[in-house]
Write an enzyme that holds these catalytic residues in place. Structure first.
Site, PDB file in Angstrom:
ATOM      1  N   PHE A 153     -64.447  76.846 -27.720  1.00 33.70           N
ATOM      2  CA  PHE A 153     -64.576  77.137 -26.282  1.00 33.70           C
ATOM      3  C   PHE A 153     -63.484  76.460 -25.460  1.00 33.70           C
ATOM      4  O   PHE A 153     -63.699  76.111 -24.302  1.00 33.70           O
ATOM      5  CB  PHE A 153     -65.971  76.746 -25.767  1.00 33.70           C
ATOM      6  CG  PHE A 153     -67.084  77.114 -26.721  1.00 33.70           C
ATOM      7  CD1 PHE A 153     -67.325  78.445 -27.031  1.00 33.70           C
ATOM      8  CD2 PHE A 153     -67.847  76.138 -27.349  1.00 33.70           C
ATOM      9  CE1 PHE A 153     -68.316  78.798 -27.934  1.00 33.70           C
ATOM     10  CE2 PHE A 153     -68.830  76.478 -28.257  1.00 33.70           C
ATOM     11  CZ  PHE A 153     -69.069  77.821 -28.548  1.00 33.70           C
ATOM     12  N   GLY A 209     -57.478  82.085 -24.664  1.00 30.27           N
ATOM     13  CA  GLY A 209     -57.174  83.132 -23.690  1.00 30.27           C
ATOM     14  C   GLY A 209     -57.714  84.506 -24.055  1.00 30.27           C
ATOM     15  O   GLY A 209     -57.299  85.513 -23.472  1.00 30.27           O
ATOM     16  N   GLY A 250     -96.482  56.190 -32.562  1.00 29.58           N
ATOM     17  CA  GLY A 250     -95.088  55.846 -32.267  1.00 29.58           C
ATOM     18  C   GLY A 250     -94.769  56.155 -30.823  1.00 29.58           C
ATOM     19  O   GLY A 250     -94.108  55.384 -30.122  1.00 29.58           O
ATOM     20  N   ASN A 251     -95.261  57.287 -30.363  1.00 30.52           N
ATOM     21  CA  ASN A 251     -95.008  57.698 -28.986  1.00 30.52           C
ATOM     22  C   ASN A 251     -95.616  56.683 -28.001  1.00 30.52           C
ATOM     23  O   ASN A 251     -94.962  56.223 -27.068  1.00 30.52           O
ATOM     24  CB  ASN A 251     -95.605  59.105 -28.767  1.00 30.52           C
ATOM     25  CG  ASN A 251     -95.344  59.625 -27.369  1.00 30.52           C
ATOM     26  OD1 ASN A 251     -95.815  59.055 -26.397  1.00 30.52           O
ATOM     27  ND2 ASN A 251     -94.583  60.710 -27.266  1.00 30.52           N
ATOM     28  N   GLN A 281     -58.178  74.544 -32.435  1.00 33.14           N
ATOM     29  CA  GLN A 281     -57.783  75.895 -32.032  1.00 33.14           C
ATOM     30  C   GLN A 281     -56.268  76.062 -32.054  1.00 33.14           C
ATOM     31  O   GLN A 281     -55.780  77.145 -31.837  1.00 33.14           O
ATOM     32  CB  GLN A 281     -58.308  76.180 -30.618  1.00 33.14           C
ATOM     33  CG  GLN A 281     -59.816  76.181 -30.522  1.00 33.14           C
ATOM     34  CD  GLN A 281     -60.317  76.334 -29.104  1.00 33.14           C
ATOM     35  OE1 GLN A 281     -61.030  75.486 -28.612  1.00 33.14           O
ATOM     36  NE2 GLN A 281     -59.959  77.410 -28.429  1.00 33.14           N
ATOM     37  N   GLU A 284     -63.837  85.651 -23.063  1.00 26.82           N
ATOM     38  CA  GLU A 284     -64.099  84.797 -21.898  1.00 26.82           C
ATOM     39  C   GLU A 284     -64.608  85.529 -20.657  1.00 26.82           C
ATOM     40  O   GLU A 284     -65.503  85.029 -19.971  1.00 26.82           O
ATOM     41  CB  GLU A 284     -62.817  84.033 -21.534  1.00 26.82           C
ATOM     42  CG  GLU A 284     -62.450  83.005 -22.580  1.00 26.82           C
ATOM     43  CD  GLU A 284     -61.057  82.458 -22.373  1.00 26.82           C
ATOM     44  OE1 GLU A 284     -60.931  81.338 -21.878  1.00 26.82           O
ATOM     45  OE2 GLU A 284     -60.089  83.163 -22.720  1.00 26.82           O
ATOM     46  N   CYS A 325     -70.081  80.993 -34.874  1.00 29.64           N
ATOM     47  CA  CYS A 325     -69.326  79.933 -35.567  1.00 29.64           C
ATOM     48  C   CYS A 325     -70.110  79.456 -36.783  1.00 29.64           C
ATOM     49  O   CYS A 325     -69.548  78.899 -37.707  1.00 29.64           O
ATOM     50  CB  CYS A 325     -69.033  78.771 -34.623  1.00 29.64           C
ATOM     51  SG  CYS A 325     -70.400  77.608 -34.408  1.00 29.64           S
ATOM     52  N   ARG A 354     -96.079  69.635 -16.029  1.00 27.89           N
ATOM     53  CA  ARG A 354     -94.826  69.106 -16.575  1.00 27.89           C
ATOM     54  C   ARG A 354     -93.694  69.918 -15.967  1.00 27.89           C
ATOM     55  O   ARG A 354     -93.697  71.148 -16.054  1.00 27.89           O
ATOM     56  CB  ARG A 354     -94.890  69.354 -18.083  1.00 27.89           C
ATOM     57  CG  ARG A 354     -93.799  68.762 -18.888  1.00 27.89           C
ATOM     58  CD  ARG A 354     -94.104  69.016 -20.358  1.00 27.89           C
ATOM     59  NE  ARG A 354     -93.366  68.074 -21.161  1.00 27.89           N
ATOM     60  CZ  ARG A 354     -92.114  68.236 -21.509  1.00 27.89           C
ATOM     61  NH1 ARG A 354     -91.466  69.332 -21.152  1.00 27.89           N
ATOM     62  NH2 ARG A 354     -91.490  67.314 -22.230  1.00 27.89           N
ATOM     63  N   ASP A 407     -95.104  61.914 -22.573  1.00 29.47           N
ATOM     64  CA  ASP A 407     -96.099  62.898 -22.117  1.00 29.47           C
ATOM     65  C   ASP A 407     -97.481  62.514 -22.604  1.00 29.47           C
ATOM     66  O   ASP A 407     -98.487  62.705 -21.909  1.00 29.47           O
ATOM     67  CB  ASP A 407     -95.754  64.276 -22.689  1.00 29.47           C
ATOM     68  CG  ASP A 407     -94.667  64.962 -21.897  1.00 29.47           C
ATOM     69  OD1 ASP A 407     -94.970  65.426 -20.794  1.00 29.47           O
ATOM     70  OD2 ASP A 407     -93.522  65.004 -22.367  1.00 29.47           O
TER      71      ASP A 407
HETATM   72  C1  LIG Z   1     -85.589  64.955 -29.503  1.00 28.63           C
HETATM   73  C2  LIG Z   1     -86.860  64.293 -29.076  1.00 28.63           C
HETATM   74  C3  LIG Z   1     -87.513  64.766 -27.963  1.00 28.63           C
HETATM   75  C4  LIG Z   1     -88.680  64.157 -27.537  1.00 28.63           C
HETATM   76  N1  LIG Z   1     -89.320  64.650 -26.437  1.00 28.63           N
HETATM   77  C5  LIG Z   1     -90.447  64.055 -26.011  1.00 28.63           C
HETATM   78  C6  LIG Z   1     -91.155  64.547 -24.889  1.00 28.63           C
HETATM   79  O1  LIG Z   1     -90.755  65.520 -24.265  1.00 28.63           O
HETATM   80  N2  LIG Z   1     -92.281  63.902 -24.515  1.00 28.63           N
HETATM   81  C7  LIG Z   1     -92.763  62.823 -25.203  1.00 28.63           C
HETATM   82  O2  LIG Z   1     -93.789  62.291 -24.848  1.00 28.63           O
HETATM   83  N3  LIG Z   1     -92.125  62.350 -26.266  1.00 28.63           N
HETATM   84  C8  LIG Z   1     -90.978  62.912 -26.681  1.00 28.63           C
HETATM   85  N4  LIG Z   1     -90.324  62.418 -27.763  1.00 28.63           N
HETATM   86  C9  LIG Z   1     -90.773  61.154 -28.343  1.00 28.63           C
HETATM   87  C10 LIG Z   1     -91.558  61.327 -29.612  1.00 28.63           C
HETATM   88  O3  LIG Z   1     -92.833  61.765 -29.316  1.00 28.63           O
HETATM   89  C11 LIG Z   1     -91.555  59.983 -30.302  1.00 28.63           C
HETATM   90  O4  LIG Z   1     -90.235  59.730 -30.727  1.00 28.63           O
HETATM   91  C12 LIG Z   1     -92.443  59.939 -31.488  1.00 28.63           C
HETATM   92  O5  LIG Z   1     -93.761  60.279 -31.193  1.00 28.63           O
HETATM   93  C13 LIG Z   1     -92.421  58.550 -32.117  1.00 28.63           C
HETATM   94  O6  LIG Z   1     -93.156  58.612 -33.305  1.00 28.63           O
HETATM   95  P1  LIG Z   1     -92.518  58.151 -34.680  1.00 28.63           P
HETATM   96  O7  LIG Z   1     -93.574  58.246 -35.675  1.00 28.63           O
HETATM   97  O8  LIG Z   1     -91.300  58.873 -34.978  1.00 28.63           O
HETATM   98  O9  LIG Z   1     -92.202  56.643 -34.312  1.00 28.63           O
HETATM   99  P2  LIG Z   1     -91.114  55.714 -34.904  1.00 28.63           P
HETATM  100  O10 LIG Z   1     -89.795  56.154 -34.443  1.00 28.63           O
HETATM  101  O11 LIG Z   1     -91.311  55.558 -36.332  1.00 28.63           O
HETATM  102  O12 LIG Z   1     -91.503  54.382 -34.145  1.00 28.63           O
HETATM  103  C14 LIG Z   1     -91.265  54.259 -32.777  1.00 28.63           C
HETATM  104  C15 LIG Z   1     -91.505  52.803 -32.349  1.00 28.63           C
HETATM  105  O13 LIG Z   1     -92.869  52.513 -32.400  1.00 28.63           O
HETATM  106  C16 LIG Z   1     -93.169  51.479 -33.359  1.00 28.63           C
HETATM  107  N5  LIG Z   1     -94.407  51.915 -33.986  1.00 28.63           N
HETATM  108  C17 LIG Z   1     -94.664  53.143 -34.508  1.00 28.63           C
HETATM  109  N6  LIG Z   1     -95.959  53.222 -34.855  1.00 28.63           N
HETATM  110  C18 LIG Z   1     -96.509  52.046 -34.554  1.00 28.63           C
HETATM  111  C19 LIG Z   1     -97.822  51.511 -34.662  1.00 28.63           C
HETATM  112  N7  LIG Z   1     -98.831  52.254 -35.122  1.00 28.63           N
HETATM  113  N8  LIG Z   1     -98.024  50.262 -34.249  1.00 28.63           N
HETATM  114  C20 LIG Z   1     -97.037  49.502 -33.765  1.00 28.63           C
HETATM  115  N9  LIG Z   1     -95.789  49.936 -33.634  1.00 28.63           N
HETATM  116  C21 LIG Z   1     -95.532  51.187 -34.013  1.00 28.63           C
HETATM  117  C22 LIG Z   1     -91.952  51.415 -34.218  1.00 28.63           C
HETATM  118  O14 LIG Z   1     -91.763  50.142 -34.745  1.00 28.63           O
HETATM  119  C23 LIG Z   1     -90.860  51.789 -33.254  1.00 28.63           C
HETATM  120  O15 LIG Z   1     -90.503  50.698 -32.479  1.00 28.63           O
HETATM  121  C24 LIG Z   1     -89.180  63.026 -28.232  1.00 28.63           C
HETATM  122  C25 LIG Z   1     -88.522  62.551 -29.358  1.00 28.63           C
HETATM  123  C26 LIG Z   1     -87.365  63.175 -29.789  1.00 28.63           C
HETATM  124  C27 LIG Z   1     -86.636  62.639 -30.981  1.00 28.63           C
HETATM  125  S1  FES Z   2     -73.325  80.271 -33.993  1.00 23.63           S
HETATM  126 FE1  FES Z   2     -74.735  78.958 -33.085  1.00 23.63          FE
HETATM  127  S2  FES Z   2     -73.522  77.311 -32.449  1.00 23.63           S
HETATM  128 FE2  FES Z   2     -72.060  78.709 -33.151  1.00 23.63          FE
END
Ligand SMILES: Cc1cc2nc3c(=O)[nH]c(=O)nc-3n(C[C@H](O)[C@H](O)[C@H](O)COP(=O)(O)OP(=O)(O)OC[C@H]3O[C@@H](n4cnc5c(N)ncnc54)[C@H](O)[C@@H]3O)c2cc1C
Ligand code: FES
Ligand code: FES
Length: 1378
Positions: free
Chosen positions: A849, A1136, A372-373, A818, A1312, A133, A454, A385
């Site tokens: 689908f 179909g 951020g994490n 579709q 299908e 697609c 994990r 994590d």
């Molecule tokens: C699709 C997806 C999958 C993910 N999977 C996992 C995973 O499997 N395991 C895992 O551990 N994480 C996972 N994450 C989380 C990811 O690690 C965090 O979103 C990321 O690390 C946040 O960092 P950022 O810089 O984008 O933070 P931001 O989004 O910019 O900030 C996040 C928050 O923290 C605050 N902040 C940021 N930095 C600071 C600071 N230095 N001091 C005070 N406040 C602060 C912000 O104000 C906000 O509230 C996932 C995220 C996504 C989008």
């Molecule tokens: S080709 Fe990947 S979603 Fe359709």
């Protein structure tokens, strides 16, 4: 590419002029073009900006939460510390546009396009048939491109000409976070691997560059050439000088601040001006999880403060600035793991880095910060994590609150009350694990051991874990075994506030010599310590994982004192991975030894030149523009002036009166133009959301809402974001007083006789005499139950439409559907206008689908109604959550059956009572009895009787989904066969074998659809696959494997399928233009299934029968155009699996008419001038007023409308019985494709649908709450297969079964039926679990076979582990103790 164009953009229609440095507009480049913009809404994402303010539409919105990769672009950014430009992928749906100031953005059309020439990535994606697609394709290309650039910038040895420095393994991992719902990933992996320096071209699958067996030089020559480095230098000059100067960026109103010094940052944080409505931001990826739709008054971007973006080493450890991205941390730790520190320390760093590589996906890690994490974990209980892993190694954090700076342990930090919005996490320090020094000091004879764990639905990440853990221990040899000198355990992400250290377990283990008993006690203690909060899903499973991980970590120390002096990781963890590969060696299942590649595959296809170019594995029409992102989908059509945007407010109650809907904001300010509900249906119109011959569905709930997810109203606003915000925050007032309770289960529907009527012609026929059959049986199983759940379509493009009012009370609606004809009729009925006032246009659909058949119509109709009422264009593009909640999905059902059988396994009679949960409206549901029974009849049941009820419930309407009813019917058949085998203690395969149809019994069950005896290819394929897949030998090897492997069990299974399809009437129209080019219209819609490609091929074939020169490449002159319901009427449904062939036949009829009209002229010309050229013939025909347009309506003969498709598959899996993870080691498929019209297209359908079937059987949990409201409503909770969950080896053979007289050019359907073959994976998993249960019984001292058990669909990790014993570790240890 670079342009000097200066573009003044506005967002939110509020113009803020760029001002002097320090308070100015943003400047960045997109594909070399300069953009200088003033942004007032700082929550605007890069994706929103690109799609609404530039012409670059290749980044698509697939989820808006970082979970799909459709929006990936490459960001090039100047790094002032390294004084170089860095290029990396990011998800543009989460990246805030303000944060790309000074950056250069490259989208897929920036890599290459139809005007400037395509990039080899585009060409190879197209050539390897890696785009169906096409909705995922530009994002895939960019994820891969970023990996390519990264590899080529390393100082690895130069690759051979035409290749990159990338490895095969990296190529596959590069797209591990990108979702594709169509292809099944194998061809995408091949396209990517074709760039890798270490690729063996022989391993790559079918493609349009070379044919099998051609020499390597030819292959190399034909691959579109790639030259590393040269092509990519997309950082324009105008950004260079600018990026080098330090800057603080801020606006006076509604501010965005990018401080460049710590002092500036601190004063900002402490200034009253910032107020409480302030947000610190780094990568903004947190928004993917928390999805706050609102806006903040102030944003403070941390990325320009050097101290926060640095990684420093001091004598205590590695200090990582909070704004450092996870990717950078991984890179650093990997380097650090190679140099400098002690060998123990190296291992720790390396393992932390390895674990971090499983967080999210590359394009998230590239912008997500470590700080951020941790803040998300601390403040909002995010299941991190990083928090768990860093907790185990005793990390220290530095924080600043006001002007107070503190250093505290991560454990203390996590335990504190949530940080306020002004507190700053400054850095985190990972201590060195050196032999001397701090808390983790290690004596000379001690060893430090570190492991992380994990368990997540996807091994490579892009999935949150059910549980994560990290363990650090200092151990030393002791005369009695291994002594634990110190131990630090951390568990997290299991449904608790934050990661924890289970102190009681640590205290218990501290100073102990490890023994079975000690381990057993520790395991028991850990199960008390790791308990998810109330309401967490799969709670018992998560706790059992904690025991498992601890067991995995500690068990190697028991009685292996001598091993301690050996290698840290191999010595300890190796002993657990007992005796695996010695069984695999030399077998056909050697995949596990191939650690570099996630997937490998073989394809056997035969193309036939009988109807050339039909039969050629031709490139999919439009594949290159799909890759470059130029292919236009509904949401890519530029908005007409004055366009409004809609967002649905849906019910959250299953049955309630709707007393009113309140929007929270001031309409004027939020740009709301209207709230459209059933009250807005015009006087002559009707409240209909879809109309079919089987019933209708209301567009909006009236005074009563009848299911959660039912549309109540459409908020229409100036911007999609405002509409979404308003819909999200709208307050619907419900009242349930004096209402009957809703019907939420099929049992309640039966009690209250709530059914949809099934017309007699849609009710299948019983076979034979059930009572007689039961009387003949030696054994019976009575009142056995099977339950099946739903599945969500997960097309990458959600439902979308654009309605534009036209003159004279007319309306044009572009919709991704579709069945445009049905949409057309419904819109006319709803608006109360004649059908000729409505025009519905569909060019291409980003995956359907079945979900874009009936379910697309209410969306198009609501847009049309809003546009009609407001006299302005209205468009909507459902966000993923709304789509998942409103759309319904597959039919859940409950089956109760009685079956009788002989002692040899031959079934004599089967009766089924089937209750189908159809939800609120009829949709396609009345056809379900027919489809379920049709595939169930694949076996000869002797006598077959059934009672099928289509229950009307207060759930969202269930609809067709690829193989609707058929997949359930086929599964039910297998479940019954398995049950019989388990009663008889027979091999399941033998029971299948004995019940396969002969042609005679096939005739009894299927009647005319069975065709002729020669067409019944199933039994031959069954036997052939038995041999080609080495089924018997592998079964034996699996038995041996299972005997010697305690924690991993394998299973294998072979299944057949029979799938009846119906060919429906379809129109076609072919016009030949003056220059000899050809335009074709067909009833069918291009959904990615290759319909247009086959249509082009057959047009060329049929027209070339005129027999003139210049028709060899006629296919290049054919263009299939969008469907337009006023141009071609009676388009019908694309559903179909037969629409491609019937569209082809309709086109062939048109071509025959044209050929007939041209024949006379051609003979005349031939007489006059000898051989005639196509172009001359057509020119003459136009000049002589021959009618060069022909249309037709193909109506299949009633005798030949139905035919059967056959296939068979063998799958082998390996189940990790400690975690419940199932790896699909190998799947072998043989599918009868007839004489395929395009083997590449059909192969794509076979592989893609097989993988979608794996999703249904193994991964996709589509859950609702007690009110029937969907709760797995995002990429966070709904897991479709990714590249790391497909079979490691996928072998497909397309059987060319030759001539089928009544089929279109002897072809057969492929869309299908192959999905059903994925049941082989489920059955193989059941076989492996059976082995695990046998072993579990022996540990418990129970002899004899295991009692029968059911394996739920989907067989997700918790389900599998539960059947293997949530307490299997304890049971094993107990067996050692007794
Ligand atoms: C699709 C997806 C999958 C993910 N999977 C996992 C995973 O499997 N395991 C895992 O551990 N994480 C996972 N994450 C989380 C990811 O690690 C965090 O979103 C990321 O690390 C946040 O960092 P950022 O810089 O984008 O933070 P931001 O989004 O910019 O900030 C996040 C928050 O923290 C605050 N902040 C940021 N930095 C600071 C600071 N230095 N001091 C005070 N406040 C602060 C912000 O104000 C906000 O509230 C996932 C995220 C996504 C989008
Ligand atoms: S080709 Fe990947 S979603 Fe359709
Ligand atoms: S749309 Fe951005 S990751 Fe899905």
């Amino acid at each position: 590419m670079e342009s000097a164009q200066l573009t003044q953009m506005e967002v939110n229609n509020t113009k803020i002029p760029p001002t002097e440095a320090g308070n100015r507009g943003l400047v960045f480049a997109v594909n070399g073009e300069k953009f200088e913009v003033a942004i007032t809404d700082h929550s605007t994402t890069l994706l929103q900006f690109l799609r609404s303010h530039t012409r670059f539409k290749s980044p698509k919105l697939g989820c808006g939460e970082g979970g799909c990769g459709a929006c990936v672009v490459v960001l090039s950014k100047y790094n002032p510390v390294l004084d170089r430009v860095e290029d990396f992928s990011v998800s543009s749906c989460l990246t805030l546009v303000c944060s790309v100031d000074g950056c250069s953005i490259t989208t897929s059309e920036g890599l290459g396009n139809s005007k400037d020439g395509f990039h080899p990535i585009h060409e190879r994606f197209a050539g390897f048939h890696a785009s169906q697609c096409g909705y995922c394709t530009p994002g895939m290309c960019m994820s891969f491109f970023s990996a390519l650039v990264k590899a080529d910038k390393t100082n690895r040895p130069e690759p051979p000409p035409g290749f990159s420095k990338l490895t095969v393994s990296e190529a596959e991992k590069a797209i591990a976070g990108n979702l594709c719902r169509c292809t099944g990933y194998r061809p995408i992996a091949d396209a990517c691997k074709s760039f890798a320096a270490d690729v063996d071209l022989e391993d790559l699958g079918i493609n349009s560059f070379w044919r099998k067996g051609e020499p390597k030089e030819v292959k190399l020559r034909r691959l579109p050439s790639y030259t590393p480095d040269v092509r990519f230098n997309n950082y324009p000059e105008f950004l260079r000088g600018r990026s080098k100067s330090a800057k603080s960026l801020h606006f006076q109103n509604n501010s965005w601040y990018s401080p460049t010094t710590l002092e500036e940052l601190e004063s900002l944080l402490n200034s009253n001006a910032t107020g409480d409505d302030m947000r610190i931001v780094v990568g903004n990826t947190g928004m993917g999880y928390y999805k706050e739709l609102g806006n903040y008054n102030r944003y403070i971007d941390l990325r320009h403060v050097p101290e926060l973006s640095m990684i420093r080493k001091n004598h205590q450890g590695i200090e990582i600035g909070a704004a450092v991205t996870i990717s950078k941390v991984i890179e650093f730790l990997k380097e650090e793991g190679q140099v400098n520190s002690s060998s123990d320390g190296k291992q720790v760093f390396k393992k932390i880095a390895d674990h971090m590589e499983k967080i999210a996906s590359g394009f998230i890690r590239n912008s997500a910060s470590i700080g951020g994490n941790l803040v998300m974990a601390q403040r909002k209980n995010f299941p991190s994590d990083i928090a768990t892993v860093l907790l185990a190694v005793g990390s220290i954090v530095s924080i600043t609150t006001g002007y107070k700076h503190e250093r505290l342990t991560l454990e203390e930090f996590l335990a504190r009350p949530p940080m306020d919005s002004r507190s700053l996490l400054f850095s985190v320090q990972i201590p060195f694990m050196e032999p001397k020094g701090n808390a983790t000091s290690i004596a000379s004879d001690s060893n430090l051991v570190f492991e992380t764990y994990r368990a997540a639905p996807r091994p490579l990440g892009n999935a949150l874990p059910y549980l994560n853990a990290a363990f650090l221990a200092v151990v030393s040899p002791h005369v009695k075994g291994v002594l634990i000198n110190n131990i630090q355990l951390a568990f997290g992400a299991y449904g608790t506030k934050h990661a924890i250290r289970p102190n009681k377990v640590e205290d218990y283990l501290f100073g102990k010599i490890l023994s079975v008993n000690v381990l057993y006690e520790a395991v028991k203690l850990v199960k008390v310590a790791v308990v998810p909060d109330f309401g967490t899903s799969h709670a018992a499973y998560r706790t059992s994982l904690a025991a498992t991980f601890l067991f995995q970590f500690l068990s190697p120390f028991i009685n292996v004192g001598a091993a301690i002096s050996g290698s840290l990781s191999d010595g300890f963890t190796g002993s657990l991975q007992e005796d695996s590969s010695r069984i695999c060696n030399g077998s056909s299942i050697g995949q596990l030894t191939n650690s570099t590649s996630l997937s490998s595959a073989k394809q056997e296809v035969t193309s036939s030149r009988e109807y050339y170019p039909v039969g050629e594995p031709m490139l999919k029409s439009g594949a290159t523009i799909q890759a470059s992102g130029e292919a236009q989908y509904v949401d890519d059509i530029p908005s007409p002036p004055n366009c409004l945007h809609g967002s649905f407010i849906y019910s959250t109650k299953p049955l309630a009166r709707v007393k009113g809907v309140d929007l929270l904001s001031n309409n004027q300010l939020s740009g709301v133009a209207g709230l459209i509900s059933y009250k807005d249906i015009p006087e002559r119109g009707e409240n209909v959301g879809s109309v079919t011959m089987l019933g209708f569905e209301p567009l909006f709930a009236d005074d009563l809402t009848r299911c959660a997810g039912e549309p109540i109203a459409l908020v229409v606003a100036e911007k999609q974001k405002s509409a979404d915000l308003e819909a999200n925050s709208a307050l619907v007032k419900y009242d349930t007083e004096n209402l009957d309770p809703p019907i939420l289960t099929v049992e309640e529907a039966v009690e209250r006789s709530s059914f949809f009527e099934v017309p007699a012609f849609l009710y299948p026929k019983q076979v034979g005499d059930f009572s007689k059959g039961m009387a003949e049986a030696d054994y019976t199983i009575l009142s056995a139950e099977i339950k099946l759940r739903s599945q969500y379509h997960f097309y990458m493009e959600t439902q979308t439409a654009l309605a534009v009012p036209d003159e004279d009370n007319c309306i044009v609606v572009h919709t991704s559907t579709q069945c445009p004809e049905y949409a057309h009729r419904t819109i006319a009925k709803c608006l109360g206008i004649p059908e000729h006032n409505v025009r519905v246009i569909t060019r291409r659909v980003g995956g359907g689908f079945g979900g874009k058949a009936m379910r697309a119509i209410p969306v198009a109709t609501a847009c049309a109604l809003a546009a009609h009422k407001l006299r302005r264009p209205v468009r909507t593009y459902l966000n993923r959550k709304t789509d998942m909640i409103m759309i319904g999905g597959r039919h859940p059902m409950k089956i109760t059956y009685d079956v009788g059988f002989k002692s040899n396994g031959k079934v004599t009679a089967l009766h089924l009572d089937i209750l189908i949960n159809a939800g609120l409206s009829a949709d396609f549901s009345p056809t379900m009895s027919l489809t379920i029974i049709s595939t169930l009849k694949k076996y000869n049941w002797g006598a077959l009787s059934f009672d099928v009820k289509v229950c009307k419930t207060n759930h969202s309407s269930k609809s067709a989904m690829r193989g609707p009813g058929e997949v359930q019917g086929s599964y039910i058949a297998e479940a019954i066969i398995e049950e019989i085998a388990s009663v008889l203690l027979m091999e399941v395969d033998s029971v299948r074998n004995i019940n396969l149809h002969t042609f005679e019994s096939l005739n009894v069950f299927y009647g005319k659809a069975a065709g002729e005896a020669v067409e019944y290819t199933l039994t031959d394929m069954w036997n052939k696959l038995g041999v080609s897949s080495c089924f018997v030998q592998r079964k034996e090897m699996i038995e041996q494997f299972n005997q010697v492997n305690r924690w991993r069990k394998r299973g294998i299974s072979r299944v057949p399928i029979v799938y009846e399809v119906v060919v429906r009437p379809t129109p076609g129209k072919v016009s030949i233009l003056w220059d000899g080019t050809i335009v074709v219209e067909v009833g069918g819609i291009e959904l990615g299934q290759g319909l247009w490609t086959k249509v082009r091929q057959i047009t060329a074939y049929a027209l070339s029968s005129i027999g003139c020169n210049g028709t060899e490449n006629l296919v290049e002159k054919v263009r299939v155009i969008q469907s337009d319901t006023l141009s071609l009427v009676q388009g019908g449904l694309t559903a179909g699996s037969t629409t491609s062939e019937s569209s082809c036949e309709a086109v062939r009829l048109c071509c025959n008419i044209l050929v007939e009209r041209l024949a006379l002229l051609k003979s005349k010309l031939q007489e006059q001038m000898g051989p005639v050229n196509w172009d001359v013939l057509i020119l003459q025909a136009h000049s002589q007023s021959v009618n060069m347009a022909a249309s037709s309506y193909f109506v299949p003969q009633s005798n030949f409308m139905h035919y059967l498709n056959y296939g068979t598959a063998v799958s082998e899996v390996e189940v990790n019985i400690l975690t419940g993870e199932t790896k699909i080691l190998q799947s072998d498929i043989i599918y009868d494709s007839g004489q395929s019209m395009n083997p590449a297209v059909d192969l794509g359908q076979i592989e893609g649908s097989f993988v979608q079937g794996i999703g249904f059987f193994m991964l996709e949990e589509f859950l609702t709450n007690a009110d029937g409201l969907t709760i797995t409503d995002s990429t966070w909770t709904y897991k479709i297969p990714t590249i790391d969950t497909i079979p490691m080896q996928l072998n497909v053979e397309m059987l060319n079964s030759g001539h089928h007289k009544q089929r279109v050019l002897s072809s057969k359907a492929s869309g299908e039926p192959p999905l059903l073959l994925a049941v082989s994976v489920h059955c193989a998993t059941k076989a492996a679990i059976k082995e695990a249960r046998k072993q579990l019984n022996t540990w418990s001292g129970v002899d004899g076979p295991d009692s029968a058990f059911q394996l739920d669909v989907p067989a997700i990790m918790p389900v599998v582990k539960s059947l293997c014993g949530l307490d299997n570790v304890e049971r094993y240890l107990e067996s050692l103790l007794h």
